[in-house]
Each structure stands twice: as structure tokens, then as C-alpha cells.
Design a protein around this motif. Structure first.
Motif, PDB file in Angstrom:
ATOM      1  N   SER A  98     -12.700 -19.559 -15.533  1.00  0.00           N
ATOM      2  CA  SER A  98     -12.068 -20.156 -14.351  1.00  0.00           C
ATOM      3  C   SER A  98     -12.899 -21.324 -13.846  1.00  0.00           C
ATOM      4  N   ARG A  99     -12.280 -22.485 -13.767  1.00  0.00           N
ATOM      5  CA  ARG A  99     -12.968 -23.674 -13.291  1.00  0.00           C
ATOM      6  C   ARG A  99     -12.818 -23.800 -11.772  1.00  0.00           C
ATOM      7  N   ARG A 100     -13.673 -24.650 -11.167  1.00  0.00           N
ATOM      8  CA  ARG A 100     -13.671 -24.851  -9.724  1.00  0.00           C
ATOM      9  C   ARG A 100     -13.704 -26.341  -9.431  1.00  0.00           C
ATOM     10  N   LEU A 101     -13.654 -26.728  -8.185  1.00  0.00           N
ATOM     11  CA  LEU A 101     -13.702 -28.153  -7.861  1.00  0.00           C
ATOM     12  C   LEU A 101     -14.989 -28.790  -8.353  1.00  0.00           C
ATOM     13  N   PHE A 220     -21.358 -28.096  -2.426  1.00  0.00           N
ATOM     14  CA  PHE A 220     -21.950 -26.919  -3.063  1.00  0.00           C
ATOM     15  C   PHE A 220     -21.026 -25.710  -2.892  1.00  0.00           C
ATOM     16  N   ALA A 221     -20.468 -25.541  -1.692  1.00  0.00           N
ATOM     17  CA  ALA A 221     -19.544 -24.432  -1.458  1.00  0.00           C
ATOM     18  C   ALA A 221     -18.309 -24.551  -2.336  1.00  0.00           C
ATOM     19  N   ALA A 222     -17.945 -25.774  -2.690  1.00  0.00           N
ATOM     20  CA  ALA A 222     -16.761 -25.997  -3.522  1.00  0.00           C
ATOM     21  C   ALA A 222     -16.945 -25.507  -4.948  1.00  0.00           C
ATOM     22  N   ALA A 223     -18.169 -25.131  -5.319  1.00  0.00           N
ATOM     23  CA  ALA A 223     -18.427 -24.571  -6.651  1.00  0.00           C
ATOM     24  C   ALA A 223     -18.182 -23.068  -6.699  1.00  0.00           C
ATOM     25  N   LEU A 224     -17.864 -22.467  -5.566  1.00  0.00           N
ATOM     26  CA  LEU A 224     -17.647 -21.030  -5.514  1.00  0.00           C
ATOM     27  C   LEU A 224     -16.204 -20.677  -5.851  1.00  0.00           C
ATOM     28  N   GLY A 225     -15.941 -19.379  -5.981  1.00  0.00           N
ATOM     29  CA  GLY A 225     -14.669 -18.906  -6.515  1.00  0.00           C
ATOM     30  C   GLY A 225     -13.445 -19.211  -5.681  1.00  0.00           C
TER      31      GLY A 225
END
Length: 588
Positions: A98-101, A220-225
């Protein structure tokens, strides 16, 4: 992992922070000397212009394609829905599917936050109140349908639901301006669509986040699930925790709960859109259940298909450390590095309300004997702080009666403290993870506390559900192992999460249930500081203030050793200090 000094970044949070770096395979383990500088400091930069966000990822030297890699791990993932998962090894696996921003790209000792689904790490023109992301061309789910901006908005929307309160809550609390974001917005199942004044997807390629105050750490938060995309029509709610929507280089082919997991190549993943991950192996087969001793023995022998196998997390059994680490051949099958984590023993402050009792627990705690059960000095240095030395602004401080306790424990002194407080014979329920190593650790702790005059009840807890059980408010426990690694390397992801009394609740990380109005107010003040160096220094002062109340016993700044088979190449650590599965390949 203690250091005599820390190097402090002077750049703003949106350009550089600090992480721990360390030895690679075959490197010397320095954890036996607590006064030696054991952490190299490296910058985590942001790829603002998007130059490092473009795929494909740099090739791993010597890598080849093909074959199946076996992954040996003691337990199944607790959660497969990225919106719920918090555990580091679980997230390392989920980031393969699963990819993230945004996500972290590691090039040797250099770590860069890059755009994953996005073209860069976001753009802001108002100091961090508004963040705009543009999605890359050609990004798709494993079923071949395109990933669009409204899927990111919907993923964030569903993460507000109480169903996902177990997951990371940074984005939700920041958007809601509330420590209970579900009261602001109940999620799409009950609250309709999340309003455009919070998250907007004006077209297929653009998603915009809007906050009431600056959030310079948001990339940084945008790298979370929470930013792992979910199309609304395919949201299966709780069923997502066993059958998640996939968008990474691999997808789930089969899953037998608590026994095995098979990942195979996702043919709709385009390497030209991904600067982080590879797709060398045809498949990964996870074998759930083997304990560290078995894993160590199998990988050391590397017989048959075990030569194509790897550990995932901590895999060298404590009783095998001397054998493995002193064998030059076996040591070449090890990666060894300090983590960004601090291991603590949390004290349930809603049950253990007397500060004298908490100080007696700290005084009696046998750090040396307990660590010996986990591998001794190889496991890292004794901790004296609540935050990790890898966190921006960390400095060692002196707090008499707290930071100067004997690592061997002092049962006699603790017993006198209990006697003076009229608390001799105080009952303590000691919760622990029911694994062979943790059983031995719990025995050492219980023995020391009993000698100190406590009445100790040991309570074993199942490994797979340990975190979920521990993190209930009414857990009926007094004293239990806890650990926290910063979700990105600033105090923003440590102290507000662990010690803000407004964040006490089932599934929330404040598992000491610590609630001090002065500390809560100080967290609010420090969170408004936008200069990362100044903010880091203030968080370090807050660490000392919190420890005056002894809500936990700092235990170890841990190292991690992961072993792999002789035919496995490309072994390295990812951002979580877990085996970077994406870089692995079979040599033949």
C-alpha cells in the motif's frame, strides 16, 4: 545508544531533522560501552522539488530478478488495514502493498522524505496551514483502476471513524483541532462527506489539506497509513483488516491467519512512478510462528530453502548472540543497527497513584538482569529518558533519584522507600508478552520487585494481541512493557502522543494514563514553536519534567540485529529499522 552530545539541525522542520544511523552487516557492535558515541547522525531531508520522487528507484548493486523469498516471523500481522496498523514490522510489510502520499527513500546513510503517490512532499504558501499535493501520472491499484485524489480524501475521511481509533491519529486530530476527532467528524459511515474546508479534492490529481494552525510536520504525517488510498465504492470497513486494497509492487495472493502469507507481484505497479521500492523477487512467502531460536538456527544453517529466507524484525535469539556475533561467517548474515526506539516499562498511573510507589518501582527495577534475558549489551544501552537520543533536541539530563538509579536495581533501598511510605506489600500486576524471552525477562523483574517488598502477580498476554490488550484503559494491569519509536524524528511524535492526558483512551498510545494539566499546557505551548531546534530543546526539558512524576521506567535504547540466509542479497534496514524487504533479491 547513549551519547555524550547530540548534533542539532538548524534547518527548519520542512527541510531537515535527525535520525539514528549505524552499523551494516559485519560491522562492529559498540553497544557494550555505554559512554561511547554510538549513533551516527544523518539528516532526513525533504524532496521539495520532486527530483528524488521520480521513479524508478535506484538499483541495488548486484540485484537480479526472480524466485521466492521466505520471511520468518513469530506472529501474523495484527492489522492489515493501513488505517489501523501501528506496529513497525507490520507497517514495513504493508508498505510493500500500500502506497501513501509520501514515503522515505534511503540511499546509504542518506534518508529523504519523497513523494510516493505525490509528485513531491507537498507545497505550502502559508507557513504550513495549507498543504497541496499533486498525484503522479500512471499510479494504479492492483486491479488496474487509477488512483485519484478523491480516494486519498476518502481514506483520510474513514480514518476518523471510531473503528480506526487504534491507528495513527495525527492527521485527524490536527484537522479536527481536537484530541477526540471522531466527535468533530464521525467518518463517512455516519457523518457524510468530510467538508472541503478540511480536505478538498478539486480534481483527480489534486488533494489539499487545510489546518487552522501551522503544521510544518504534515509531510511526515502524510507517510502514515491514513493516506493509503481507498476508493469509497470498495471500502469493506472491518473486512479491510484482512483484505486490504493494494497499490504497491506486491499484492496478497493468499493468507492463512496465523500461519502464512503469500505476496506476489502486482502487474499494475509501474516502477517509473515509484522511487522507493523494487520488485526483484517474484514472491514473498511469510511463515508465521517460528520463534527466535528456531529462526536463528535455520538461517545459520541455511540448509535447503532456508538459504532463501530472511528474518523480519529482531531475529537473533538471546541465547545465540555470543555464538552468532562471534562467528565471522555468521556475522556476515547479520545487519545490526541502533533503533529510534525507547523501551520502557509503563506504570498505570490511574492504578498506581502514589509517587513513592512509582519511585520504588524505578529504584528496584533490574535493568541489567532483565536485559541479559534479551541478549545483554547486544540489545542496546540502558535508558534514562523517555525520548530516544535519535530525536531532535535530545540531551542527557540529571534528575537525582531518577536518572542515577543503579542499573542492577536496588531492592533494599526500594523496600525502605515502601516501608517509609507505609506501602510495604503493595500489589503489582505485571503484564508481559507470552514469548520465551519475555517470560524470562518477567521472571527477573518479578524476582527483583518481590525482594523490594512488592507482592507481584505475573499476567501472561498473547503476543499477537498484546498491544491491543495493553492499550485498553481498563487493562487491569499496573506495570507492563511498552516501546515507542518516533513516527518521524521530532518530539512532536513522542511526548504529545505518550504523555498528553487528553489522549487517554482505548487504543491510544498514552498507555501510562498519565494526566498532568501542567504538562498538557506545556505540550500545547511547545507545539506552537515552529523552529525545530528550539522546539526540540523544549521537549527535552519536558522529558525531565514528566520524569519527576515517574510514569514509566526507562529501560533500554535498543539495537536490532536481523539475520538472513546465505542466498539472500541486498539486506538493509528500512525507516522502521526493520528488514527492507523491497531491496532483497536472491543471488542465484
Amino acid at each position: 545508544m547513549k551519547r555524550k552530545r547530540i548534533l542539532v539541525a538548524t534547518a527548519v522542520a520542512t527541510s531537515a531533522v535527525l535520525i539514528a544511523s549505524g552499523c551494516s552487516a559485519g560491522g562492529q557492535n559498540t553497544a557494550t560501552d555505554p559512554d561511547r558515541a554510538q549513533v551516527q547522525v544523518a539528516k532526513v531531508s525533504m524532496d521539495k522539488d520532486g527530483s528524488l520522487s521520480k521513479g524508478p528507484a535506484p538499483e541495488v548493486p548486484g540485484a537480479r530478478k526472480g524466485g521466492n523469498i521466505n520471511v520468518l516471523w513469530r506472529q501474523d500481522l495484527a492489522h492489515y488495514d493501513p488505517a489501523v496498523s501501528q506496529a513497525s514490522p507490520d507497517n514495513s510489510v504493508l508498505e510493500m502493498i500500500s502506497r501513501r502520499l509520501t514515503m522515505y527513500r534511503i540511499d546509504g546513510d542518506k534518508t529523504t522524505l519523497v513523494g510516493d503517490l505525490a509528485t513531491n512532499t507537498g507545497e505550502t504558501s502559508d507557513g504550513g496551514k495549507t498543504w497541496k499535493f499533486t498525484l503522479k501520472d500512471g499510479i494504479k491499484y492492483s486491479d488496474g483502476t487509477p488512483i485519484v485524489a478523491k480516494d486519498i480524501k476518502y481514506a483520510v475521511s474513514r480514518s476518523f471513524s471510531s473503528l480506526y481509533a487504534r491507528g495513527f491519529q495525527y492527521i485527524q486530530t490536527w484537522l479536527a483541532d481536537s484530541e477526540d476527532p471522531s466527535k468533530f467528524y464521525a467518518g463517512p459511515y455516519e457523518g457524510g462527506e468530510l467538508s472541503n474546508d478540511k480536505v478538498e479534492a478539486p480534481d483527480d490529481k489534486t488533494v489539499i489539506f487545510k489546518f487552522s494552525q501551522p503544521r510544518p510536520d504534515f509531510p511526515f504525517a502524510a507517510a502514515l497509513g491514513a493516506t493509503a488510498p481507498v476508493p469509497q465504492a470498495k471500502d469493506t470497513k472491518e473486512a479491510m483488516d484482512s483484505s486490504p486494497i493494494t497499490s504497491g509492487p506486491y499484492k496478497i495472493a493468499s493468507h492463512e491467519v496465523d500461519k502464512s502469507l503469500k505476496l506476489v507481484r502486482n502487474e499494475n505497479w509501474d516502477p517509473n512512478t515509484d522511487s522507493i521500492r523494487h520488485q526483484y523477487a517474484d514472491s514473498y512467502t511469510f511463515q508465521f510462528g517460528p520463534l527466535p531460536a528456531e529462526i536463528t538456527d535455520r538461517l545459520s544453517a541455511s540448509a535447503g530453502d532456508d538459504k532463501n529466507s530472511t528474518g523480519l524484525y529482531q531475529t537473533v535469539a538471546p541465547e545465540r548472540f555470543e555464538q552468532v556475533m562471534n562467528d565471522p561467517k555468521l556475522k556476515q548474515q547479520i545487519i545490526d543497527k541502533p533503533t529510534t526506539q525507547v523501551d520502557l516499562y509503563a506504570i498505570n498511573t490511574t492504578r498506581v497513584t502514589d509517587l513513592n510507589v512509582r519511585k520504588a518501582l524505578l529504584t528496584a527495577f533490574p535493568k541489567e538482569q532483565a536485559r541479559l534475558q534479551k541478549g545483554g549489551p547486544y540489545q542496546g544501552d540502558f535508558a534514562t529518558t523517555l525520548g530516544s537520543p535519535s530525536t531532535l533536541g535530545w540531551q542527557k539530563y540529571d534528575l537525582p533519584g531518577v536518572t542515577d538509579v543503579d542499573p542492577k536495581g536496588n531492592p533494599e533501598k526500594a523496600k525502605q522507600m515502601l516501608t517509609d511510605a507505609g506501602k510495604l506489600g503493595y500489589s503489582i500486576s505485571l503484564g508481559y508478552n507470552q514469548t520465551p524471552t519475555s517470560e524470562k525477562e518477567a521472571l527477573a523483574i518479578a524476582d527483583a520487585l518481590t525482594k523490594a517488598g512488592f507482592k507481584v502477580e505475573k499476567i501472561p498476554m498473547q503476543a499477537k494481541t498484546y498491544l491491543d490488550t495493553r492499550d485498553k484503559v481498563d487493562n487491569n494491569l499496573d506495570f507492563y512493557w511498552s516501546a515507542w519509536a518516533a513516527d518521524w524524528p521530532t518530539g512532536v511524535t513522542v511526548y504529545p502522543e505518550l504523555f498528553d492526558g487528553r489522549k487517554i483512551g482505548d487504543g491510544r498510545p498514552n498507555n501510562t494514563h498519565f494526566n498532568n494539566p501542567e504538562v498538557n499546557a506545556e505540550i500545547d505551548r511547545i507545539m506552537k514553536i515552529t523552529d525545530p531546534a528550539e522546539q526540540g530543546a523544549e521537549f527535552n526539558k519536558l522529558d525531565r519534567k514528566i520524569m519527576e512524576s515517574v510514569p514509566a521506567v526507562p529501560y533500554v535504547y535498543p539495537r536490532r540485529q536481523i539475520q538472513f540466509g546465505t542466498n539472500v542479497g541486498g539486506a538493509s534496514f528500512d525507516w522502521h529499522t526493520v528488514m527492507n524487504l523491497s531491496n532483497l533479491y536472491l543471488k542465484s
